[in-house]
Design an enzyme around this catalytic site. Sequence first.
Site, PDB file in Angstrom:
ATOM      1  N   CYS A 110     -23.810   1.449  54.517  1.00 20.89           N
ATOM      2  CA  CYS A 110     -22.572   0.450  54.695  1.00 20.89           C
ATOM      3  C   CYS A 110     -22.573  -0.824  54.131  1.00 20.89           C
ATOM      4  O   CYS A 110     -21.506  -1.262  53.858  1.00 20.89           O
ATOM      5  CB  CYS A 110     -21.995   0.661  56.044  1.00 20.89           C
ATOM      6  SG  CYS A 110     -21.803   2.310  56.729  1.00 20.89           S
ATOM      7  N   HIS A 244     -16.639  -5.010  57.488  1.00 22.60           N
ATOM      8  CA  HIS A 244     -16.982  -3.665  57.407  1.00 22.60           C
ATOM      9  C   HIS A 244     -16.095  -2.863  58.166  1.00 22.60           C
ATOM     10  O   HIS A 244     -15.937  -3.354  59.457  1.00 22.60           O
ATOM     11  CB  HIS A 244     -18.374  -3.262  57.773  1.00 22.60           C
ATOM     12  CG  HIS A 244     -18.602  -1.825  57.648  1.00 22.60           C
ATOM     13  ND1 HIS A 244     -18.194  -1.073  56.840  1.00 22.60           N
ATOM     14  CD2 HIS A 244     -19.300  -1.222  58.627  1.00 22.60           C
ATOM     15  CE1 HIS A 244     -18.789   0.224  56.933  1.00 22.60           C
ATOM     16  NE2 HIS A 244     -19.265   0.116  58.297  1.00 22.60           N
ATOM     17  N   ASN A 274     -13.957   5.248  58.600  1.00 22.82           N
ATOM     18  CA  ASN A 274     -15.260   4.370  58.125  1.00 22.82           C
ATOM     19  C   ASN A 274     -15.528   5.061  56.754  1.00 22.82           C
ATOM     20  O   ASN A 274     -16.184   6.076  56.764  1.00 22.82           O
ATOM     21  CB  ASN A 274     -16.350   4.276  59.078  1.00 22.82           C
ATOM     22  CG  ASN A 274     -17.732   3.512  58.678  1.00 22.82           C
ATOM     23  OD1 ASN A 274     -17.881   3.255  57.405  1.00 22.82           O
ATOM     24  ND2 ASN A 274     -18.586   3.358  59.615  1.00 22.82           N
TER      25      ASN A 274
END
EC number: 2.3.1.180
Length: 319
Positions: A110, A244, A274
């Site tokens: 990520c 994020h 996500n």
Amino acid sequence: MSFQILGTGSAHPACSQTNDDLSAFLDTSDEWISTRTGIKSRYVCTTETISDLAVEAGRAALRDAGVEPEELDLIICSTIRGDYITPALACVVQNRLGATCPAFDINAACSGFVYMLDVAAGYFARKRVKKVLLIAAEEMSKLLDWKDRRTCVLFGDGAGAAVLGEGDGLRSIRITTSGNMDVLRIPNVQGNSPFGETKDCESYLFMDGQEVYKFAVNAMCNDIRTVIKEAGLTEDDVDFVLPHQANLRIIETAKKRLGIPPEKFHVNISRYGNTSSAGVAILMDEMHRAGAFHPGDVLVISTFGGGLTTGACTLVWTV
């Protein structure tokens, strides 16, 4: 020598799955998911491939920047897994865009978008490039156990891109790794070999949610404070924080610990879930196209993910 962002782009699949859609085959509900994560829906690939999303996002960024594929000096893609083991996703993108420059992938989970910015900064510092295309593209839906309600409800598919050019937009950047396979991992597919025993292993994403939560909150706070200080700025100087998009609870907890006004933190997790390294790139593109950024605005990006990795940077918007 640093860089500036010349243009952005993003792409997502056509199919959006709401929390109610998931509750048709999972023991879950919209309330259970949204109150714990902030997620209401996510996009998942059906007929599209990750290459399709990467190319669409890249084309959009090039159009926004007014740059032709033939002008690119480098293409970097961030992805956990492309359509092929080889060639790299970046090579597929290069071919489909009609570019001729070097192209390669990185995998920092990520944190991949910030890792790409750091790699690109090195090329600009050595005067090896003038135009660079970065694409973060992820197809998390293919890596999940769709019977595990703790993890499958969290993720979605998408791609975000940015075109970089010469300039002084990057003011500070920080990347870290703390090797840890225990709390977050996606095992590779095991092949069959006549030489030695092939071991069985789980084939989907595993995550210890509580441990990742603690790591993520601490990482966000430490990294944001660090990159702001290294840029010679204070928290009052920050105009936008792009965190994020993993879990709204993580972002809300970090907001309470930092001295940056909460309204400067921006999210789109409710619609995307996500999307791993694509998350902050998609958010940046949406905000840019909505006219949120103006020349001179200070942006802070903060990411974290499997590895365990973190990445954060301070950028001054110039377009």
